[in-house]
Design a protein around this motif. Structure first.
Motif, PDB file in Angstrom:
ATOM      1  N   SER A   1       9.103  -0.616  -6.230  1.00  0.00           N
ATOM      2  CA  SER A   1      10.469  -0.573  -6.564  1.00  0.00           C
ATOM      3  C   SER A   1      10.494   1.241  -6.180  1.00  0.00           C
ATOM      4  O   SER A   1      11.581   1.314  -5.190  1.00  0.00           O
ATOM      5  N   SER A   2       9.756   1.427  -6.690  1.00  0.00           N
ATOM      6  CA  SER A   2       9.692   3.317  -6.494  1.00  0.00           C
ATOM      7  C   SER A   2       9.481   4.044  -5.408  1.00  0.00           C
ATOM      8  O   SER A   2      10.493   4.973  -4.743  1.00  0.00           O
ATOM      9  N   LEU A   3       8.404   3.556  -4.463  1.00  0.00           N
ATOM     10  CA  LEU A   3       7.989   3.514  -3.135  1.00  0.00           C
ATOM     11  C   LEU A   3       9.473   3.111  -2.140  1.00  0.00           C
ATOM     12  O   LEU A   3       9.509   4.224  -1.406  1.00  0.00           O
ATOM     13  N   SER A   4       9.704   2.734  -2.439  1.00  0.00           N
ATOM     14  CA  SER A   4      10.330   2.148  -1.376  1.00  0.00           C
ATOM     15  C   SER A   4      11.922   2.684  -1.397  1.00  0.00           C
ATOM     16  O   SER A   4      12.585   3.275  -0.615  1.00  0.00           O
ATOM     17  N   GLU A   5      12.783   3.271  -2.564  1.00  0.00           N
ATOM     18  CA  GLU A   5      13.720   3.655  -3.169  1.00  0.00           C
ATOM     19  C   GLU A   5      13.704   5.566  -2.354  1.00  0.00           C
ATOM     20  O   GLU A   5      14.577   6.204  -2.232  1.00  0.00           O
ATOM     21  N   ASP A   6      12.567   5.821  -2.786  1.00  0.00           N
ATOM     22  CA  ASP A   6      11.924   6.983  -2.077  1.00  0.00           C
ATOM     23  C   ASP A   6      12.206   7.527  -0.610  1.00  0.00           C
ATOM     24  O   ASP A   6      12.751   8.314   0.060  1.00  0.00           O
ATOM     25  N   GLN A   7      11.494   6.021  -0.259  1.00  0.00           N
ATOM     26  CA  GLN A   7      12.161   6.369   1.646  1.00  0.00           C
ATOM     27  C   GLN A   7      12.664   6.407   1.748  1.00  0.00           C
ATOM     28  O   GLN A   7      13.387   6.934   2.978  1.00  0.00           O
TER      29      GLN A   7
ATOM     30  N   LYS B   1      11.452  -9.132  -8.785  1.00  0.00           N
ATOM     31  CA  LYS B   1      10.987  -9.670  -9.411  1.00  0.00           C
ATOM     32  C   LYS B   1      10.517 -11.088  -9.250  1.00  0.00           C
ATOM     33  O   LYS B   1       9.240 -12.547  -9.655  1.00  0.00           O
ATOM     34  N   VAL B   2      10.639 -11.895  -7.771  1.00  0.00           N
ATOM     35  CA  VAL B   2       9.177 -12.711  -7.389  1.00  0.00           C
ATOM     36  C   VAL B   2       8.595 -12.395  -6.191  1.00  0.00           C
ATOM     37  O   VAL B   2       9.562 -11.546  -5.540  1.00  0.00           O
ATOM     38  N   ARG B   3       8.078 -13.347  -5.770  1.00  0.00           N
ATOM     39  CA  ARG B   3       7.028 -12.826  -4.298  1.00  0.00           C
ATOM     40  C   ARG B   3       7.815 -13.956  -3.524  1.00  0.00           C
ATOM     41  O   ARG B   3       7.613 -15.503  -3.529  1.00  0.00           O
ATOM     42  N   PRO B   4       8.724 -12.864  -2.519  1.00  0.00           N
ATOM     43  CA  PRO B   4       9.061 -14.249  -1.499  1.00  0.00           C
ATOM     44  C   PRO B   4       8.323 -15.316  -0.642  1.00  0.00           C
ATOM     45  O   PRO B   4       9.125 -16.652  -0.625  1.00  0.00           O
TER      46      PRO B   4
ATOM     47  N   LEU C   1       6.681  -3.101   1.894  1.00  0.00           N
ATOM     48  CA  LEU C   1       5.919  -2.189   1.759  1.00  0.00           C
ATOM     49  C   LEU C   1       4.785  -3.060   1.110  1.00  0.00           C
ATOM     50  O   LEU C   1       3.672  -2.093  -0.242  1.00  0.00           O
ATOM     51  N   THR C   2       5.056  -3.998   0.508  1.00  0.00           N
ATOM     52  CA  THR C   2       3.972  -5.151  -0.557  1.00  0.00           C
ATOM     53  C   THR C   2       3.302  -5.965   0.360  1.00  0.00           C
ATOM     54  O   THR C   2       2.900  -6.807  -0.710  1.00  0.00           O
ATOM     55  N   THR C   3       4.074  -6.199   1.703  1.00  0.00           N
ATOM     56  CA  THR C   3       2.960  -7.246   2.095  1.00  0.00           C
ATOM     57  C   THR C   3       1.323  -7.253   2.391  1.00  0.00           C
ATOM     58  O   THR C   3       0.922  -6.396   2.867  1.00  0.00           O
ATOM     59  N   ARG C   4       0.785  -8.026   1.941  1.00  0.00           N
ATOM     60  CA  ARG C   4      -0.576  -8.526   1.286  1.00  0.00           C
ATOM     61  C   ARG C   4      -1.521  -8.061   2.896  1.00  0.00           C
ATOM     62  O   ARG C   4      -2.408  -7.367   2.686  1.00  0.00           O
ATOM     63  N   TRP C   5      -0.978  -8.572   3.906  1.00  0.00           N
ATOM     64  CA  TRP C   5      -1.515  -9.014   5.060  1.00  0.00           C
ATOM     65  C   TRP C   5      -1.561  -7.814   5.970  1.00  0.00           C
ATOM     66  O   TRP C   5      -2.088  -7.900   6.919  1.00  0.00           O
ATOM     67  N   LEU C   6      -0.382  -6.472   6.003  1.00  0.00           N
ATOM     68  CA  LEU C   6      -0.846  -5.289   5.914  1.00  0.00           C
ATOM     69  C   LEU C   6      -1.175  -4.371   5.679  1.00  0.00           C
ATOM     70  O   LEU C   6      -1.081  -4.002   4.113  1.00  0.00           O
ATOM     71  N   SER C   7      -1.980  -3.315   6.595  1.00  0.00           N
ATOM     72  CA  SER C   7      -1.921  -2.042   5.718  1.00  0.00           C
ATOM     73  C   SER C   7      -1.671  -0.938   5.447  1.00  0.00           C
ATOM     74  O   SER C   7      -0.296  -1.157   5.808  1.00  0.00           O
ATOM     75  N   PRO C   8      -2.139  -0.262   4.781  1.00  0.00           N
ATOM     76  CA  PRO C   8      -1.404   0.926   4.398  1.00  0.00           C
ATOM     77  C   PRO C   8      -0.518   1.566   4.668  1.00  0.00           C
ATOM     78  O   PRO C   8       1.560   1.376   5.588  1.00  0.00           O
ATOM     79  N   ASP C   9      -0.949   1.796   6.026  1.00  0.00           N
ATOM     80  CA  ASP C   9      -0.343   2.100   7.079  1.00  0.00           C
ATOM     81  C   ASP C   9       1.115   1.549   8.025  1.00  0.00           C
ATOM     82  O   ASP C   9       2.066   0.853   8.309  1.00  0.00           O
TER      83      ASP C   9
END
Length: 495
Positions: free
Chosen positions: A12-18, A129-132, A255-263
């Motif tokens: 959440s913090s990363l998303s909001e900062d962005q 609160k949930v993972r879609p 920003l949190t999807t597991r099968w995507l790399s950080p970039d």
């Protein structure tokens, strides 16, 4: 289904900062191409054609994971929901003792449950609160179970209860899928993806008759069960298996999807942020609800989608409408397929064209104008060939614009992700409200013309076109105001 407190807080913090940084860039008029996320000439709304190899590769990866999964889920979502229309041709009404408008009530009651759950579900999906991915998969498993239980009902009361809870459990999927697409695809991309998604609905309706015909011909009275009961059992079982697979294939947030790399996660987030008009930081689900209902652009979009879905009311009665041509049960079910196959490809082409040219109004006008011709032919002619051609016209025209309208919604009401989620939920809710009252436009006594229904559909088609043009004029004026207030602005509303 839940994530840990630390995971949610970091994401959440990363998303909001962005989002705050991206919003400041927009307000200052910072060139969108500086980041390298976008390259190419801007169109009238500030949208660009992607040319960055990294972005192209990302979109292909998203397409291969997201689109087949959502398509299969929607195919089964609608197959389970509309199975009752085919079951009607296999003595469902007689077996359960339905009389008068009781069948119509069983159609409309589903949408009561459907309407109740859509907005809360999208608010929950956006809450963190949930993972879609898990949430959508579990909801699918639940509707599979409820659908299969339809085979056990004994009377009208049982069918009403099962249909209501089928609506409750199916409700999270479609608005949730739209929201999922809206946070991964840009304005120029989303219409084609929604068209592909919606083709799952269309092809389900196309093949529902063929699937039902095969089951009725081979399993009717097998082991003492009527063919329509086998229909619900088999379709429910297949849906449950797909639900389990979907949990591992669907994404969460960019920003949190597991099968995507950080970039890839960062790129997925940034490209949507930089394609959003008047981007603003998130403030929570309730704030998103307030933002949606206070936006004057929200209401013409609600009206337009409601009129459009009202014009599509024939879908729950399509076997009945085709049955008015006078053929036997098996041939009637087979003849329901071609009009929907054609409309699926027309919808995909229209969505692709709308995205390529970043245009909505003329696409809606042309498609609904075609549907209008089909509705009028159905009103005035009893010739079987003419009426069957009319089925192609109104199915292709009415269904084709769904992706265009919903793409317009996400592009216009996406200033925050919570506003986008709530708006899609509300728009879909009020659109599907039409199924509650349009279910009563098709009594058997009105056959074969179904003059009341086809006349109403004609009026809904005209109303859809009128609202589209009214919204276009409103957005043209809004864009002039944006230019006047901030000459450095590069993003404008598309129409």
């Amino acid at each position: 289904m839940t994530t840990t407190t630390d995971e949610k807080g970091i994401a959440s913090s990363l998303s909001e900062d962005q989002r705050i940084e991206d919003a400041e860039d927009q307000r200052s008029g910072k060139d969108m191409k500086e980041s390298g996320v976008f390259e190419g000439a801007l169109d009238y709304s500030g949208a660009v054609r992607k040319s960055n190899p990294l972005e192209i590769a990302l979109v292909k990866k998203l397409d291969w994971r997201i689109m087949p999964t959502l398509w299969a889920m929607y195919f089964l979502n609608y197959l389970d929901r509309s199975a009752i229309a085919s079951a009607r041709l296999n003595d469902l009404e007689e077996d359960l003792g339905l009389v008068g408008s009781q069948y119509n009530t069983c159609i409309s009651i589903l949408f009561i449950g459907y309407l109740i759950m859509q907005v809360p579900s999208n608010m929950l999906m956006n809450s963190g609160k949930v993972r879609p991915s898990i949430y959508m998969g579990l909801c699918m498993a639940l509707w599979a179970i409820v659908s299969a239980l339809t085979s056990m009902v004994k009377n009208y009361t049982g069918l009403v209860l099962v249909r209501f809870f089928l609506g409750v459990t199916e409700a999270p999927f479609y608005p949730g899928a739209l929201y999922m697409l809206s946070i991964f695809y840009t304005r120029k991309e989303i219409a084609a993806r929604i068209a592909i998604l919606y083709s799952g609905n269309i092809f389900a309706t196309a093949f529902a008759g063929l699937i039902a015909a095969a089951i009725f011909e081979t399993l009717d009275d097998a082991h003492g069960l009527a063919g329509w009961k086998w229909l619900f059992i088999i379709e429910g079982a297949v849906t449950f298996v797909v639900a389990l697979v979907a949990i591992f294939l669907l994404p969460d947030d960019p920003l949190t999807t597991r099968w995507l790399s950080p970039d890839e996660q960062q790129l997925a987030h940034s490209r949507i942020a930089k394609d959003t008009v008047n981007l603003a930081p998130n403030k929570g689900a309730i704030a998103g609800l307030k933002q949606a209902v206070k936006d004057p652009l929200f209401y013409p979009l609600i009206l337009m989608q409601n009129f459009h879905i009202s014009a599509c009311s024939f879908n729950n009665f399509f076997p009945t409408v085709v049955g008015s041509l006078g053929f036997n049960r098996t041939l009637t079910l087979v003849l329901t397929c071609p009009p929907y196959l054609v409309s699926g490809f027309v919808g995909w082409f229209l969505g692709l064209s709308s995205g390529k040219f970043n245009e909505r109004t003329w696409h809606i006008t042309g498609a609904m104008g075609t549907a209008l011709v089909g509705f009028i032919i159905s009103c005035i002619s009893l010739d079987p060939a003419a009426r069957y051609v009319a089925c192609f016209l109104f199915a292709s025209g009415a269904y084709a614009i769904n992706s265009v309208i919903l793409g317009w919604c996400t592009a216009t009401l996406g200033q925050t992700t919570e506003k986008k989620a709530v708006s899609l939920g509300l728009i879909n809710t009020f659109a599907n409200l039409s199924y509650v009252y349009t279910a009563y436009l098709y009594p058997k006594s009105d056959g074969p013309r179904y003059l009341t229904a086809m006349s109403a559909n004609s009026a809904f088609a005209v109303a859809t076109i009128m609202v589209a043009w009214g919204l276009k004029l409103f957005l043209v004026r809004k864009n002039k105001q944006l230019r006047a207030s901030n000459p450095a602005t590069v993003l404008y509303y598309a129409h």
